[in-house]
Every structure is written in structure tokens, then in C-alpha cells.
Scaffold this motif. Structure first.
Motif, mmCIF file in Angstrom:
data_model
loop_
_atom_site.group_PDB
_atom_site.id
_atom_site.type_symbol
_atom_site.label_atom_id
_atom_site.label_comp_id
_atom_site.label_asym_id
_atom_site.label_seq_id
_atom_site.Cartn_x
_atom_site.Cartn_y
_atom_site.Cartn_z
ATOM 1 N N ILE A 120 0.839 -1.194 0.000
ATOM 2 C CA ILE A 120 0.000 0.000 0.000
ATOM 3 C C ILE A 120 0.873 1.243 0.000
ATOM 4 O O ILE A 120 2.028 1.205 0.408
ATOM 5 C CB ILE A 120 -0.969 0.031 1.204
ATOM 6 N N HIS A 121 0.293 2.325 -0.449
ATOM 7 C CA HIS A 121 0.986 3.617 -0.465
ATOM 8 C C HIS A 121 0.132 4.583 0.333
ATOM 9 O O HIS A 121 -0.961 4.962 -0.107
ATOM 10 C CB HIS A 121 1.200 4.079 -1.910
ATOM 11 N N LEU A 122 0.633 4.951 1.514
ATOM 12 C CA LEU A 122 -0.171 5.675 2.474
ATOM 13 C C LEU A 122 0.678 6.641 3.280
ATOM 14 O O LEU A 122 1.811 6.327 3.643
ATOM 15 C CB LEU A 122 -0.812 4.647 3.431
ATOM 16 N N THR A 123 0.137 7.830 3.539
ATOM 17 C CA THR A 123 0.704 8.721 4.541
ATOM 18 C C THR A 123 -0.398 8.975 5.561
ATOM 19 O O THR A 123 -1.585 8.962 5.225
ATOM 20 C CB THR A 123 1.173 10.079 3.977
ATOM 21 N N VAL A 124 0.016 9.171 6.789
ATOM 22 C CA VAL A 124 -0.933 9.476 7.856
ATOM 23 C C VAL A 124 -0.480 10.773 8.504
ATOM 24 O O VAL A 124 0.657 10.887 8.961
ATOM 25 C CB VAL A 124 -1.004 8.343 8.903
ATOM 26 N N THR A 157 3.445 10.869 8.870
ATOM 27 C CA THR A 157 4.159 9.600 8.849
ATOM 28 C C THR A 157 4.109 9.033 7.440
ATOM 29 O O THR A 157 3.029 8.924 6.841
ATOM 30 C CB THR A 157 3.538 8.604 9.855
ATOM 31 N N LEU A 158 5.302 8.688 6.931
ATOM 32 C CA LEU A 158 5.444 8.199 5.567
ATOM 33 C C LEU A 158 6.294 6.933 5.582
ATOM 34 O O LEU A 158 7.127 6.757 6.475
ATOM 35 C CB LEU A 158 6.156 9.238 4.699
ATOM 36 N N PHE A 159 6.113 6.077 4.593
ATOM 37 C CA PHE A 159 7.005 4.929 4.460
ATOM 38 C C PHE A 159 8.395 5.438 4.099
ATOM 39 O O PHE A 159 8.550 6.307 3.232
ATOM 40 C CB PHE A 159 6.506 3.959 3.388
ATOM 41 N N SER A 160 9.402 4.902 4.745
ATOM 42 C CA SER A 160 10.785 5.361 4.570
ATOM 43 C C SER A 160 11.260 5.247 3.131
ATOM 44 O O SER A 160 11.869 6.175 2.593
ATOM 45 C CB SER A 160 11.738 4.563 5.473
ATOM 46 N N ASP A 161 10.982 4.109 2.499
ATOM 47 C CA ASP A 161 11.473 3.922 1.133
ATOM 48 C C ASP A 161 10.785 4.873 0.158
ATOM 49 O O ASP A 161 11.430 5.421 -0.744
ATOM 50 C CB ASP A 161 11.340 2.465 0.690
ATOM 51 N N LEU A 204 -4.145 10.251 4.516
ATOM 52 C CA LEU A 204 -5.159 10.363 5.553
ATOM 53 C C LEU A 204 -4.781 11.470 6.528
ATOM 54 O O LEU A 204 -3.606 11.616 6.884
ATOM 55 C CB LEU A 204 -5.299 9.043 6.311
ATOM 56 N N VAL A 205 -5.776 12.221 6.963
ATOM 57 C CA VAL A 205 -5.568 13.321 7.900
ATOM 58 C C VAL A 205 -6.540 13.146 9.058
ATOM 59 O O VAL A 205 -7.742 13.006 8.832
ATOM 60 C CB VAL A 205 -5.817 14.697 7.234
ATOM 61 N N GLN A 206 -6.015 13.173 10.273
ATOM 62 C CA GLN A 206 -6.861 13.139 11.464
ATOM 63 C C GLN A 206 -6.652 14.443 12.218
ATOM 64 O O GLN A 206 -5.515 14.902 12.375
ATOM 65 C CB GLN A 206 -6.517 11.958 12.366
ATOM 66 N N ILE A 207 -7.753 15.019 12.701
ATOM 67 C CA ILE A 207 -7.689 16.282 13.439
ATOM 68 C C ILE A 207 -8.165 16.022 14.865
ATOM 69 O O ILE A 207 -9.263 15.508 15.067
ATOM 70 C CB ILE A 207 -8.561 17.358 12.762
#
Length: 161
Positions: free
Chosen positions: A17-21, A38-42, A132-135
Motif C-alpha cells: 500500500i501507499h499511504l501517509t498518515v 508519517t510516511l514509508f521510509s522507502d 489520511l488526515v486526522q484532526i
């Protein structure tokens, strides 16, 4: 530090999956808003073109944090109460799989009524990218936003709890 980061960035197994939180919150012991991304390092290494700049980073001529902040500023914009909001990089945390960037926003949390977000993080790399964004701001209703290639911007109006 840079050798450890280099190891972390390129030792990760591929992920499906390709995801940022991203989380927007009021900082402890502070009145200001902060944000974590938060992002996947690679994926992040590819996005900031780490391999291209590795010799300058290892030679001390360039800081990897500067590349990170430059990328974030080019792909992530926020407006709070209709005003563009600047941010600074406070610190990063690394795990073998992820990098979390902690950002300080330039507005007190109590004054926040509306947050507009434009996130194009990793969209240049992956068609299936989700951001994804959480507030979470005390005294305001919590909210979540999902952004992708077809929807890169959204607005959250923060009603009192």
C-alpha cells in the motif's frame, strides 16, 4: 546519523500500500498546533531523491532534514481560518519502515475554526496513494479526511465539542 538513516531508508521490504498518515493536534504544554506526518521510509527516500543527494549529505554539505522540509512544503499546504499557515520541522522519528516528521504550525489551537488542507504527498510516485488526515484539537469535534489523486484538497470546519 546519516549512515543509520541511509540504512533505514533502503533496508525496508516493499509494501503493498501507499499511504501517509497526518495528524493535526494541539501540542502538549503549548497553545500552538502541531502536525505529524508519517510516511514509508522507502517512498520518502524516493520522493526527496535521497540517492541523488547522498554524497552531499554524507559530505556534510546538505542536511537530509532540509530535503524533507523542502519536499513537505512543496506537496503539503494548510490554511487555518482562511490564512496560509507556515510550518517548521521540529524533529523526525525513524523506524525501519517509517519516518514521522513533526511540524510546528504558526497558529494557536484555540483560534482554529476551519482547516483547509492540500496534500499531494507521493502522488507523483503512486497512482494508488492515499493521504489520511486526522484532526484532534481539545474542545473541538475530531475529524478525519481522506485524500488521493482524485481529491487532493479538503476543508474541515471545527465545531465545538
Amino acid at each position: 546519523m546519516h549512515i543509520l538513516l541511509l540504512f533505514l531508508l533502503f533496508s525496508v521490504a516493499p509494501h503493498p500500500i501507499h499511504l501517509t498518515v497526518m495528524e493535526i493536534y494541539r501540542a502538549e504544554n503549548s497553545k500552538n498546533l502541531e502536525c505529524s506526518v508519517t510516511l514509508f521510509s522507502d517512498d520518502f527516500a524516493r520522493a526527496i531523491q535521497y540517492e541523488t543527494y547522498a554524497p552531499q549529505i554524507q559530505g556534510g554539505k546538505l542536511k537530509v532534514e532540509d530535503l524533507m522540509l523542502k519536499y513537505l512544503r512543496s506537496k503539503l499546504q494548510m490554511k487555518i481560518n482562511g490564512k496560509s499557515t507556515a510550518y517548521t520541522l521540529l524533529r523526525t522519528e525513524n523506524t525501519p519502515e517509517t519516518i514521522t516528521c513533526y511540524l510546528k504550525l504558526s497558529l494557536p489551537a484555540a483560534e482554529t475554526q476551519k482547516i483547509e488542507i492540500v496534500s499531494k504527498l507521493m502522488l507523483e510516485l503512486f497512482n494508488d496513494q492515499r493521504n489520511l488526515v486526522q484532526i484532534r484539537i481539545p474542545g473541538k469535534k475530531e475529524g478525519a479526511i481522506s485524500l488521493d489523486k482524485t481529491k487532493t484538497e479538503s476543508t474541515a470546519t471545527l465545531a465545538p465539542d
